[in-house]
Structures are given as structure tokens and as C-alpha cells.
Design a protein around this motif. Sequence first.
Motif, short mmCIF file in Angstrom:
data_model
loop_
_atom_site.label_atom_id
_atom_site.label_comp_id
_atom_site.label_asym_id
_atom_site.label_seq_id
_atom_site.Cartn_x
_atom_site.Cartn_y
_atom_site.Cartn_z
N LEU A 132 -10.23 -4.94 1.58
CA LEU A 132 -9.37 -5.50 0.72
C LEU A 132 -9.60 -6.85 0.09
O LEU A 132 -8.90 -6.59 -1.09
CB LEU A 132 -7.59 -5.64 1.53
CG LEU A 132 -7.07 -4.25 2.01
CD1 LEU A 132 -5.89 -3.99 2.72
CD2 LEU A 132 -6.74 -2.95 0.96
N VAL A 170 1.16 -0.95 0.24
CA VAL A 170 -0.12 0.05 -0.03
C VAL A 170 0.62 1.54 0.39
O VAL A 170 0.34 2.30 -0.71
CB VAL A 170 -1.16 0.11 0.98
CG1 VAL A 170 -1.98 1.52 1.37
CG2 VAL A 170 -1.67 -0.84 1.18
N TRP A 213 -15.44 2.01 3.51
CA TRP A 213 -14.06 3.37 3.83
C TRP A 213 -14.48 4.06 4.47
O TRP A 213 -13.77 4.54 5.44
CB TRP A 213 -13.65 3.67 2.54
CG TRP A 213 -13.16 2.85 2.32
CD1 TRP A 213 -13.70 2.05 0.35
CD2 TRP A 213 -12.02 1.87 1.51
NE1 TRP A 213 -12.86 1.44 -0.46
CE2 TRP A 213 -12.09 0.64 0.82
CE3 TRP A 213 -10.84 2.06 2.47
CZ2 TRP A 213 -10.85 0.14 0.86
CZ3 TRP A 213 -10.14 0.66 2.53
CH2 TRP A 213 -9.79 -0.12 1.76
N ARG A 268 -2.40 -1.85 -4.51
CA ARG A 268 -3.13 -3.03 -3.88
C ARG A 268 -3.39 -3.79 -3.75
O ARG A 268 -2.36 -4.82 -4.85
CB ARG A 268 -4.49 -2.67 -5.18
CG ARG A 268 -5.67 -3.85 -3.76
CD ARG A 268 -7.36 -3.70 -4.66
NE ARG A 268 -8.20 -4.55 -4.54
CZ ARG A 268 -9.76 -4.53 -5.05
NH1 ARG A 268 -10.18 -4.18 -5.87
NH2 ARG A 268 -10.79 -5.00 -3.68
N GLN A 326 -4.89 5.13 2.37
CA GLN A 326 -4.43 5.01 1.30
C GLN A 326 -5.02 4.33 0.75
O GLN A 326 -5.01 4.30 -0.80
CB GLN A 326 -2.87 5.04 2.04
CG GLN A 326 -1.80 6.08 2.05
CD GLN A 326 -0.67 5.50 2.27
OE1 GLN A 326 -0.34 5.27 3.33
NE2 GLN A 326 0.49 5.84 2.01
N ALA A 327 -4.80 3.18 1.25
CA ALA A 327 -6.09 2.03 0.47
C ALA A 327 -7.21 2.33 -0.20
O ALA A 327 -7.55 2.15 -1.43
CB ALA A 327 -6.13 0.85 0.96
N TYR A 342 -11.44 -3.67 7.85
CA TYR A 342 -10.40 -3.11 6.26
C TYR A 342 -10.01 -4.71 6.06
O TYR A 342 -9.62 -4.05 3.99
CB TYR A 342 -9.18 -2.94 7.21
CG TYR A 342 -8.67 -2.22 5.99
CD1 TYR A 342 -8.55 -0.99 5.46
CD2 TYR A 342 -6.52 -2.54 6.71
CE1 TYR A 342 -7.01 -0.83 4.32
CE2 TYR A 342 -6.00 -2.60 5.54
CZ TYR A 342 -5.43 -1.85 4.97
OH TYR A 342 -4.97 -0.89 3.60
#
Length: 581
Positions: free
Chosen positions: A523, A141, A534, A146, A562-563, A519
Motif C-alpha cells: 500500500l 478499501v 500481491w 486506495r 480488494q486492494a 500488505y
Amino acid sequence: MSHLSRPALTLLAVAVLAACSSAPPQQAVAPPSPEAPQVGAADAQAAKAKVQAARSLAQTERRMESYTPPAPPAPPAPMPDMGAYYAAPASIAPMPAPLPANTERYAHQDDNPLQRTAEQPVSTFSIDVDTGSYSNMRRMVEQGQRPPADAVRAEEFINYFDYHHAAPDTRATPFRVTTELAPAPWNSQRQLLMIGIKGYELPKRELPPSNLVFLLDTSGSMNTPDKLPLLKQSLAMLVPQLRAQDRVSIVVYAGSAGLVLPPTPGNQHARILAALDQLEAGGSTNGGDGIRLAYAMARQAFIKRGSNRVILATDGDFNVGTVSQDALETLVSDARSSGIALTTLGFGQGNYNDQLAERLADVGDGNHAYIDSDKEARKVLVQQMQGTLLTIARDVKIQVEFNPTAVAEYRLIGYENRALRREDFANDKVDAGDIGAGHEVTALYELTPVASTAQRTQPLRYGGKQIAAGDAREVADLRLRYKRPGSDTSTLIDTPILAASLQQQPSQTLRFASAVAGYADLLRGGRRFDGWGWDQVLVTAQGARGSDRDGLRAEFVGLVGQARRLIDPGQGEVAVAPRID
């Protein structure tokens, strides 16, 4: 005529003369003058020819005087201005060099399915204290990639953090079990059950003697700053903590395996550091021979009632020698049975073999960590040294039986590759996870109460006789089994989870753990948390940071942001690390 040069005039004259000589004369030749001398017939004929030539030349000159050359051709039309269509670069940039192929390997895993309690009331799995999946995700990340879905293991994300579970009161019991039950943050119609296990903490000075073999990959693939140089820096942090009663050996492997440092007292820090400092990368990777030599050194320096462990540090790129994973697992399993554990430390990117590193640690009664920075090295090898080096409970298994009167559905979050069959729980021959001194283990179950309107499944129409209801005061029965080091017989701990333990609001600890789980789900595709997105994960994590003395929770909040920018379709196309099956 001034515009024609003399040579050009002469050429034209010759051409005209040639034309005239082939044509009949235009008029008779004038008779010679009376003053001309008398000559013979031949001479007369020659004189006549000269006169004709002179007349022709005079005619040609008169024609040339009246000759007007044709106008020169018009210049070509100018090319259209291409600036409106194409701006030429000041210089042509060279073609970029092709990127090296990404051969990272991750074991495929599907999310745990939702279970209907009346049909499948028992859930069994092995505990896991690994954290490598989280730090590997962080590396990707932060580099703008990704992570592949298979690189994300929710339990390793959750277990990366300290939740301050209660420790055992005495060392008579190696760990203590606690639970918390509260509404799920993503849906108040569901509940979240957190199971916490905390091993007793042992001061470093009280650790038993350690026999450590550093098995280090020095192949050519390790020749980047995030591999061998970081590896040497990381182990250098561990060396000053070693004592005279400890033993250290260093084995390296590349094209062939080699012994760099035979078993050496741990307090000879300068000698150990010098051996580390001289290591250089080069050659292919003969990991099989290296492991065999490492275990030979571990047996040579074996310490009874001590901690005997091989620490394998590698990017996992085994490409010559013993490359069969089954063969490596058998070798590691045999060594575990003789009292020598295996811990794996992963380094680097591009060819990182997460699948192999994690699996070997599981089979070797050790733990797996991925080191992406000197900060992570300090966390694993300094701050958590007791847990990394000293096992206090082996083959730890968890089994939860849910009460169908209280719980309609349940789902275990993570631990997909740690699932056990129901009968494995009481079988002491079946290997499971281990807990080190001071280690924490956290597991989360999502529950749907019987009275909830949020049930996702319907009862079977032809399910037959319903399972008899248990005590309505209990939500579930929690059972654990573990072995003390050196014992082959497990001990059972049984803890009922009461309905009265349900809290109105989840604690800060449970909220942060749920944000980490959410989280991980995002992902992996974001399918399991009732549309919890998010924004909700970010707000929950920010509100549950607590004191955060080491800054890891604040770092997590930053990673969520960031993700989100990488994955949220509204933020445009993202760079995705390729998935390797």
C-alpha cells in the motif's frame, strides 16, 4: 391567366401604364368618327387621353396573357443524417453536484532506513498499541479508494491482530516478552525477528473504579451517519458495562462547549443513555474549550488509585477556538502529568484529522482507534475494554542492540513516528507508549546475516576501527524499560536473543504477521520486501489464518484481494483517495 389573381393583374397593369406614359407613343391617334359630337379643344384633349389609356390597357392585357411566370426555386437539399455521427440522448442529464473537498490529514513519514550493524548497532523506539490506521484503511478499501501512503502505519496494521503471545505467569510482572527468529518468508537469505509483548489480563469485574469523561464532537461536520450516530451507538455499547463505583460525565463541543451530564454513577445506565440519545450535530468546532471543560470534570470526579480518562470522540475537524496543535498537546501533556489520560476515537471521512487524533493520544498516555462500524466499536469498547480503560505499564521503550558478528544489516518495520534517540531509552523524563490490561504489542525486524549473499549495503571503506564482536552465540540483546502506574522510575528487562533460537520455518503466527507487514508495504509503494507481491502476500495470509474465531484474518484476506484490484496496474485505472500534506 387563371394562375394569377385579379389584384396581382391590376398591379402589373399599373406598372406597365407607368412605364408607357414616360415613353413616346407607338402610333398616331385615329381621328374621331363622323358620328362623334363636336367638342372644345380641352374636351378633345381629354377624350384623346382616354383613348390612349384604353389602348395601353389592351396592350398590357395582351402581354399578360403571354406572360409565363418563372419556375419556383428548387427546395433546399436535405441535411445529412447525423445519426451516424451522434446519437442524441433521450434527455439531457443535469450536471452532477460538486463533491465536497477532501481535507483529511495524515502526518508524513518515510520508511525506516536499512542500517548497517557495524555502523549503527542500536535501535530504540517506543511501543505502540494503536490500531486506527488499519480500520481507517479498511474503510477506504471497501469504498474503492486506495489509501494515501501516509495513512498506512505498518505497526498499527500488525498490532490490529491477536497473535496469542504468552501472558505473564503472575501479576508481579505487568507483561511478558517473547521472541521468534526464522527465515523471512520473502527471502530465505534474510531473517525475521518478531518481538511480542503481552500484558496480564484482568477480568472486567476486577477493574479498578473508572472516572470517564466522554468528550464528544457535536459540530456540524459530525452530521452524517458514520459520525455522530455511529458515535452514540458505539458509546451505548460501553455503558452497560459500567458499575456503581465508576463515574461518567459527558461534555460536548460545537460553537461552544457544554456540559450535558455532570459526574454520574456508572450504574445509572438509563440516565447516561438518555443524555447520549439527545445529542445533535450543529455549529462549528470549538475543540479547545471542550477539552478544557472535559479536564475540569475529570479533576472534579478524580478517583485516587482509579482510572481517570477523557475519551475524545471526533472527526478531528477543529476549526475555531484553540486550533494550534502545539497548544492542544501542551494542555493534554499537563493533564497526563496529573494522572488523567486521553484516549481518542476517530469517526467519519472527508475531513478526518488522523494526524491530530493519533498525536493527542500519544501525548495523553492513551491509545487511538478509528471506528468505522458497530463491529469495530464492539471490538474496541467491549471486547478490549480492559486495555482501553486500564493502563498497566507506562512509558514502555524497546532497545535492541545487534551483534555485528552475526547480523550485517537490520531494519525495523514500522514505528517510524515512535523512534527514540539512543540516550532516550534510560531517560525516565522521556515519554513513551503505554500498555493496557490484556494488550499485545508486536514488532518485526528484518535481519541480514553476516554470511548472507543478500546484503544490500557495503562496508565503509574509511569506517575506521571495526566494532568489537560480542558473543557469537547471540544475535542481539533485547532491553525493555517500563514504569508502573504512579511511579516515576522505570524498571529494566534484559533478554538476549540466541542464534540457537533460529527456527527452520516461521510459525503460523510469524507468517501471518509477515503477510500483514507485506500488505502495508504494498500500500505504501512496495519497495521494501524483495519483490514480494500481491500473490505471495495473499497466499501467505491464506495459509496462516489459523482458527480465526473472530473472522478478522479472513476479512484481511478479502482486503488484500480488494486492494490488489485497486492498485495492480493490470486491473486498469483506480480511484485514489487524495493525499493531504
